[in-house]
Write a protein that holds these residues in place. Structure first.
Motif, PDB file in Angstrom:
ATOM      1  N   LYS A 181      -4.997   6.753   1.480  1.00  0.00           N
ATOM      2  CA  LYS A 181      -4.359   5.678   0.744  1.00  0.00           C
ATOM      3  C   LYS A 181      -4.377   6.040  -0.732  1.00  0.00           C
ATOM      4  O   LYS A 181      -5.416   6.323  -1.298  1.00  0.00           O
ATOM      5  CB  LYS A 181      -5.070   4.350   0.985  1.00  0.00           C
ATOM      6  CG  LYS A 181      -4.445   3.202   0.207  1.00  0.00           C
ATOM      7  CD  LYS A 181      -4.864   1.806   0.642  1.00  0.00           C
ATOM      8  CE  LYS A 181      -6.329   1.614   0.818  1.00  0.00           C
ATOM      9  NZ  LYS A 181      -6.689   0.215   1.073  1.00  0.00           N
TER      10      LYS A 181
ATOM     11  N   PHE B 124       0.644   5.309   0.948  1.00  0.00           N
ATOM     12  CA  PHE B 124      -0.156   6.309   1.646  1.00  0.00           C
ATOM     13  C   PHE B 124       0.478   7.682   1.528  1.00  0.00           C
ATOM     14  O   PHE B 124       1.703   7.814   1.606  1.00  0.00           O
ATOM     15  CB  PHE B 124      -0.267   5.979   3.142  1.00  0.00           C
ATOM     16  CG  PHE B 124      -1.170   4.834   3.461  1.00  0.00           C
ATOM     17  CD1 PHE B 124      -2.527   5.032   3.678  1.00  0.00           C
ATOM     18  CD2 PHE B 124      -0.664   3.553   3.547  1.00  0.00           C
ATOM     19  CE1 PHE B 124      -3.356   3.966   3.972  1.00  0.00           C
ATOM     20  CE2 PHE B 124      -1.490   2.483   3.843  1.00  0.00           C
ATOM     21  CZ  PHE B 124      -2.839   2.691   4.052  1.00  0.00           C
TER      22      PHE B 124
ATOM     23  N   GLN C 289       0.851  -1.190   0.000  1.00  0.00           N
ATOM     24  CA  GLN C 289       0.000   0.000   0.000  1.00  0.00           C
ATOM     25  C   GLN C 289       0.883   1.235   0.000  1.00  0.00           C
ATOM     26  O   GLN C 289       1.959   1.229   0.600  1.00  0.00           O
ATOM     27  CB  GLN C 289      -0.894   0.021   1.241  1.00  0.00           C
ATOM     28  CG  GLN C 289      -1.855  -1.158   1.315  1.00  0.00           C
ATOM     29  CD  GLN C 289      -2.689  -1.097   2.569  1.00  0.00           C
ATOM     30  OE1 GLN C 289      -3.645  -0.344   2.619  1.00  0.00           O
ATOM     31  NE2 GLN C 289      -2.319  -1.878   3.572  1.00  0.00           N
TER      32      GLN C 289
END
Length: 137
Positions: A40, A33, A31
């Protein structure tokens, strides 16, 4: 200037070299961010374990698996893009670095392994223009 604390569960995290962006890895899930926006930006689940990863420029993460090297741009909604397959000379190596030249036409994967009680280095140089690899020992 107090650090901002946030509860996260991740195996590892790497900060973007220029912007307030952090990449998180938990198992095969990646992920990205934006810390300032508290949002996100993108996420992806890999089919293989990522054994090495690093920011190669302000917009791109390099992801290395046991068999393949990918680049993942944080711009747009693109998925990780396969750059090249790892050469057999790097099989079983611990990847210790990955570099590119400024325009990413040359890619270099660097690994080490133990052989006969000594540490042996192996490298793989890849040309994106010619789409060819050269192992270097």
């Amino acid at each position: 200037n107090n650090p901002t604390r946030r509860p996260i569960s991740a195996d590892s995290a790497i900060m973007n070299p220029k912007s307030k962006v952090i990449a998180l890895k938990a198992g095969r899930t990646l992920q990205i961010f934006n810390i300032e926006m508290k949002s996100k930006m993108k996420a992806h689940t890999m089919v293989e374990d990522v054994t090495f990863w690093k920011w190669i420029n302000v917009n791109t993460l390099a992801l290395v698996t046991e068999t393949t090297v990918y680049h993942w741009s944080m711009e747009g909604d693109s998925q990780p893009f396969k750059m090249f397959d790892r050469h057999s000379s790097l099989a079983g190596c611990q990847i210790i670095n990955y570099r590119t030249n400024k325009d990413a036409t040359w890619l270099l994967l660097i690994g080490i392994s133990a052989q006969q009680n000594r540490v042996v280095g192996a490298m793989q140089l890849y040309s994106t223009e010619r789409k060819v690899s050269q192992p270097i020992e």
